[in-house]
Design a protein around this motif. Structure first.
Motif, PDB file in Angstrom:
ATOM      1  N   MET A 222       0.852  -1.181   0.000  1.00 29.63           N
ATOM      2  CA  MET A 222       0.000   0.000   0.000  1.00 29.63           C
ATOM      3  C   MET A 222       0.894   1.239   0.000  1.00 29.63           C
ATOM      4  SD  MET A 222      -2.809   0.801   2.902  1.00 29.63           S
ATOM      5  CE  MET A 222      -2.899   2.386   3.627  1.00 29.63           C
ATOM      6  N   SER A 223       0.853   2.013  -1.033  1.00 25.37           N
ATOM      7  CA  SER A 223       1.682   3.206  -1.143  1.00 25.37           C
ATOM      8  C   SER A 223       0.889   4.427  -0.683  1.00 25.37           C
ATOM      9  CB  SER A 223       2.114   3.387  -2.595  1.00 25.37           C
ATOM     10  OG  SER A 223       2.852   4.567  -2.722  1.00 25.37           O
ATOM     11  N   THR A 224       1.512   5.236   0.134  1.00 26.30           N
ATOM     12  CA  THR A 224       0.857   6.421   0.675  1.00 26.30           C
ATOM     13  C   THR A 224       1.819   7.586   0.593  1.00 26.30           C
ATOM     14  OG1 THR A 224      -0.161   4.927   2.284  1.00 26.30           O
ATOM     15  CG2 THR A 224      -0.424   7.249   2.669  1.00 26.30           C
ATOM     16  N   ASN A 225       1.328   8.784   0.200  1.00 30.32           N
ATOM     17  CA  ASN A 225       2.255   9.910   0.164  1.00 30.32           C
ATOM     18  C   ASN A 225       2.556  10.389   1.579  1.00 30.32           C
ATOM     19  OD1 ASN A 225       0.559  12.093   1.006  1.00 30.32           O
ATOM     20  ND2 ASN A 225      -0.276  12.294  -1.037  1.00 30.32           N
ATOM     21  N   VAL A 226       3.636  11.132   1.714  1.00 28.70           N
ATOM     22  CA  VAL A 226       4.144  11.547   3.025  1.00 28.70           C
ATOM     23  C   VAL A 226       3.075  12.259   3.857  1.00 28.70           C
ATOM     24  CG1 VAL A 226       5.833  13.036   4.167  1.00 28.70           C
ATOM     25  CG2 VAL A 226       6.534  11.612   2.268  1.00 28.70           C
ATOM     26  N   LYS A 227       2.275  13.113   3.234  1.00 32.09           N
ATOM     27  CA  LYS A 227       1.274  13.874   3.977  1.00 32.09           C
ATOM     28  C   LYS A 227       0.204  12.971   4.592  1.00 32.09           C
ATOM     29  CE  LYS A 227       1.658  18.294   1.597  1.00 32.09           C
ATOM     30  NZ  LYS A 227       2.415  19.003   2.590  1.00 32.09           N
ATOM     31  N   ASN A 228      -0.112  11.855   3.922  1.00 32.54           N
ATOM     32  CA  ASN A 228      -1.166  10.975   4.415  1.00 32.54           C
ATOM     33  C   ASN A 228      -0.666   9.913   5.383  1.00 32.54           C
ATOM     34  OD1 ASN A 228      -3.054  12.326   2.858  1.00 32.54           O
ATOM     35  ND2 ASN A 228      -2.805  10.951   1.131  1.00 32.54           N
ATOM     36  N   VAL A 229       0.637   9.694   5.431  1.00 32.85           N
ATOM     37  CA  VAL A 229       1.192   8.626   6.265  1.00 32.85           C
ATOM     38  C   VAL A 229       0.807   8.803   7.729  1.00 32.85           C
ATOM     39  CG1 VAL A 229       3.332   7.644   7.190  1.00 32.85           C
ATOM     40  CG2 VAL A 229       3.076   7.977   4.739  1.00 32.85           C
ATOM     41  N   ALA A 230       1.018   9.985   8.282  1.00 34.61           N
ATOM     42  CA  ALA A 230       0.732  10.213   9.699  1.00 34.61           C
ATOM     43  C   ALA A 230      -0.739   9.933  10.019  1.00 34.61           C
ATOM     44  CB  ALA A 230       1.116  11.634  10.108  1.00 34.61           C
ATOM     45  N   GLY A 231      -1.631  10.385   9.180  1.00 36.48           N
ATOM     46  CA  GLY A 231      -3.063  10.149   9.403  1.00 36.48           C
ATOM     47  C   GLY A 231      -3.424   8.674   9.312  1.00 36.48           C
ATOM     48  N   THR A 232      -2.857   7.990   8.337  1.00 36.00           N
ATOM     49  CA  THR A 232      -3.111   6.560   8.165  1.00 36.00           C
ATOM     50  C   THR A 232      -2.588   5.782   9.368  1.00 36.00           C
ATOM     51  OG1 THR A 232      -2.966   6.775   5.765  1.00 36.00           O
ATOM     52  CG2 THR A 232      -2.667   4.567   6.667  1.00 36.00           C
ATOM     53  N   VAL A 233      -1.370   6.092   9.784  1.00 32.80           N
ATOM     54  CA  VAL A 233      -0.770   5.411  10.935  1.00 32.80           C
ATOM     55  C   VAL A 233      -1.579   5.696  12.198  1.00 32.80           C
ATOM     56  CG1 VAL A 233       1.259   5.324  12.454  1.00 32.80           C
ATOM     57  CG2 VAL A 233       1.545   5.264   9.961  1.00 32.80           C
ATOM     58  N   ARG A 234      -2.004   6.949  12.372  1.00 35.17           N
ATOM     59  CA  ARG A 234      -2.820   7.316  13.544  1.00 35.17           C
ATOM     60  C   ARG A 234      -4.056   6.418  13.621  1.00 35.17           C
ATOM     61  NH1 ARG A 234      -4.118  11.121  17.205  1.00 35.17           N
ATOM     62  NH2 ARG A 234      -2.422  12.532  16.757  1.00 35.17           N
ATOM     63  N   GLU A 235      -4.759   6.252  12.517  1.00 35.48           N
ATOM     64  CA  GLU A 235      -5.961   5.409  12.497  1.00 35.48           C
ATOM     65  C   GLU A 235      -5.635   3.960  12.855  1.00 35.48           C
ATOM     66  OE1 GLU A 235      -8.235   5.731   8.865  1.00 35.48           O
ATOM     67  OE2 GLU A 235      -8.049   7.917   8.894  1.00 35.48           O
ATOM     68  N   LEU A 236      -4.493   3.462  12.374  1.00 34.40           N
ATOM     69  CA  LEU A 236      -4.100   2.078  12.630  1.00 34.40           C
ATOM     70  C   LEU A 236      -3.742   1.828  14.095  1.00 34.40           C
ATOM     71  CD1 LEU A 236      -1.781   1.404   9.553  1.00 34.40           C
ATOM     72  CD2 LEU A 236      -3.931   0.214  10.055  1.00 34.40           C
ATOM     73  N   ILE A 237      -3.054   2.794  14.726  1.00 34.55           N
ATOM     74  CA  ILE A 237      -2.518   2.526  16.067  1.00 34.55           C
ATOM     75  C   ILE A 237      -3.333   3.135  17.207  1.00 34.55           C
ATOM     76  CG2 ILE A 237      -0.196   2.229  15.134  1.00 34.55           C
ATOM     77  CD1 ILE A 237       0.532   4.967  16.347  1.00 34.55           C
ATOM     78  N   LEU A 238      -4.308   3.987  16.904  1.00 29.68           N
ATOM     79  CA  LEU A 238      -5.125   4.583  17.963  1.00 29.68           C
ATOM     80  C   LEU A 238      -5.793   3.525  18.840  1.00 29.68           C
ATOM     81  CD1 LEU A 238      -6.175   7.137  19.341  1.00 29.68           C
ATOM     82  CD2 LEU A 238      -8.026   7.195  17.663  1.00 29.68           C
ATOM     83  N   PRO A 239      -6.403   2.488  18.250  1.00 30.01           N
ATOM     84  CA  PRO A 239      -7.023   1.462  19.107  1.00 30.01           C
ATOM     85  C   PRO A 239      -6.002   0.759  20.010  1.00 30.01           C
ATOM     86  CG  PRO A 239      -7.726   1.193  16.816  1.00 30.01           C
ATOM     87  CD  PRO A 239      -6.639   2.228  16.831  1.00 30.01           C
ATOM     88  N   VAL A 240      -4.780   0.564  19.523  1.00 33.34           N
ATOM     89  CA  VAL A 240      -3.725  -0.081  20.316  1.00 33.34           C
ATOM     90  C   VAL A 240      -3.358   0.812  21.493  1.00 33.34           C
ATOM     91  CG1 VAL A 240      -1.375  -1.003  20.286  1.00 33.34           C
ATOM     92  CG2 VAL A 240      -2.835  -1.267  18.257  1.00 33.34           C
ATOM     93  N   ALA A 241      -3.159   2.103  21.230  1.00 33.27           N
ATOM     94  CA  ALA A 241      -2.820   3.049  22.302  1.00 33.27           C
ATOM     95  C   ALA A 241      -3.916   3.072  23.364  1.00 33.27           C
ATOM     96  CB  ALA A 241      -2.611   4.449  21.715  1.00 33.27           C
ATOM     97  N   ASN A 242      -5.172   3.151  22.921  1.00 35.68           N
ATOM     98  CA  ASN A 242      -6.296   3.186  23.861  1.00 35.68           C
ATOM     99  C   ASN A 242      -6.353   1.917  24.707  1.00 35.68           C
ATOM    100  OD1 ASN A 242      -7.056   5.699  22.920  1.00 35.68           O
ATOM    101  ND2 ASN A 242      -8.608   4.904  21.535  1.00 35.68           N
ATOM    102  N   GLU A 243      -6.147   0.777  24.065  1.00 38.82           N
ATOM    103  CA  GLU A 243      -6.193  -0.512  24.757  1.00 38.82           C
ATOM    104  C   GLU A 243      -5.103  -0.604  25.833  1.00 38.82           C
ATOM    105  OE1 GLU A 243      -5.280  -5.001  23.373  1.00 38.82           O
ATOM    106  OE2 GLU A 243      -6.762  -3.943  22.149  1.00 38.82           O
ATOM    107  N   LEU A 244      -3.950   0.003  25.563  1.00 47.64           N
ATOM    108  CA  LEU A 244      -2.838  -0.023  26.514  1.00 47.64           C
ATOM    109  C   LEU A 244      -2.949   1.084  27.569  1.00 47.64           C
ATOM    110  CD1 LEU A 244       0.140  -0.748  24.076  1.00 47.64           C
ATOM    111  CD2 LEU A 244      -0.978  -2.354  25.638  1.00 47.64           C
ATOM    112  N   GLY A 245      -3.953   1.949  27.432  1.00 48.59           N
ATOM    113  CA  GLY A 245      -4.164   3.013  28.420  1.00 48.59           C
ATOM    114  C   GLY A 245      -3.404   4.294  28.134  1.00 48.59           C
ATOM    115  N   TYR A 246      -2.982   4.483  26.879  1.00 45.93           N
ATOM    116  CA  TYR A 246      -2.244   5.691  26.516  1.00 45.93           C
ATOM    117  C   TYR A 246      -3.102   6.619  25.682  1.00 45.93           C
ATOM    118  CZ  TYR A 246       1.700   2.664  27.717  1.00 45.93           C
ATOM    119  OH  TYR A 246       2.543   1.805  28.357  1.00 45.93           O
ATOM    120  N   GLN A 247      -2.786   7.906  25.778  1.00 45.84           N
ATOM    121  CA  GLN A 247      -3.373   8.893  24.870  1.00 45.84           C
ATOM    122  C   GLN A 247      -2.387   9.016  23.716  1.00 45.84           C
ATOM    123  OE1 GLN A 247      -3.263  12.928  26.301  1.00 45.84           O
ATOM    124  NE2 GLN A 247      -4.265  13.708  24.473  1.00 45.84           N
TER     125      GLN A 247
END
Length: 157
Positions: A1-26
């Motif tokens: 999956m190729s993503t331009n630099v501007k979209n990478v942060a947003g895509t990664v945020r969506e992927l890892i937000l549930p993990v952060a929440n599950e571990l108790g982190y903001q």
């Protein structure tokens, strides 16, 4: 999956937000930036009692397989997980709202009353306008007039 630099942060945020929440982190911030010849994926986490090195390692281990499987970045990169620190840059609306009442330093694009730096208490943020209380005076300015705003910790010196 190729993503331009501007979209990478947003895509990664969506992927890892549930993990952060599950571990108790903001999930404070996700940045994908070039530093020297390296591309860095910088994930910043926070929690009420503060973040330590074990928290960063725990989050790193938890998101590594998620990122490997989703493969949102088509180039080599370094993954960094850190805390926002005691003096943190306020890059988003959520950051500004979370730091209401804290001492901040705002750097401005153009001078206001002869200065391009305001230091005071973050008194309000609404409708794209920031209010900084400096003693009896409250300076209101559009968010777009601020090049950088960060919290300031008084080390008592």
């Amino acid at each position: 999956m190729s993503t331009n630099v501007k979209n990478v942060a947003g895509t990664v945020r969506e992927l890892i937000l549930p993990v952060a929440n599950e571990l108790g982190y903001q999930l404070w911030d996700v940045e994908y930036v070039k530093e020297g010849a390296k591309m860095i994926l910088r994930v910043t986490i926070d929690k009420a009692e503060g973040v330590n090195i074990e928290d960063c390692e725990r989050m790193h281990r938890a998101i590594d397989p998620v990122l490997d499987e989703a493969d949102p970045i088509d180039a080599a990169y370094y993954l960094e997980v850190s805390s926002p620190g005691i003096e943190r840059e306020l890059r988003t609306d959520e950051h500004l709202l979370a730091c209401m009442g804290e001492k901040v330093e705002a750097r401005l694009y153009a001078p206001v009353d002869g200065t391009k730096k305001l230091v005071g208490i973050l008194a309000a943020y609404e409708d794209g306008e920031i209010a900084i209380a400096m003693g009896e005076r409250v300076q209101r300015l559009p968010r777009t007039a601020v090049s950088k705003i960060k919290t300031v910790f008084d080390f008592g010196d």
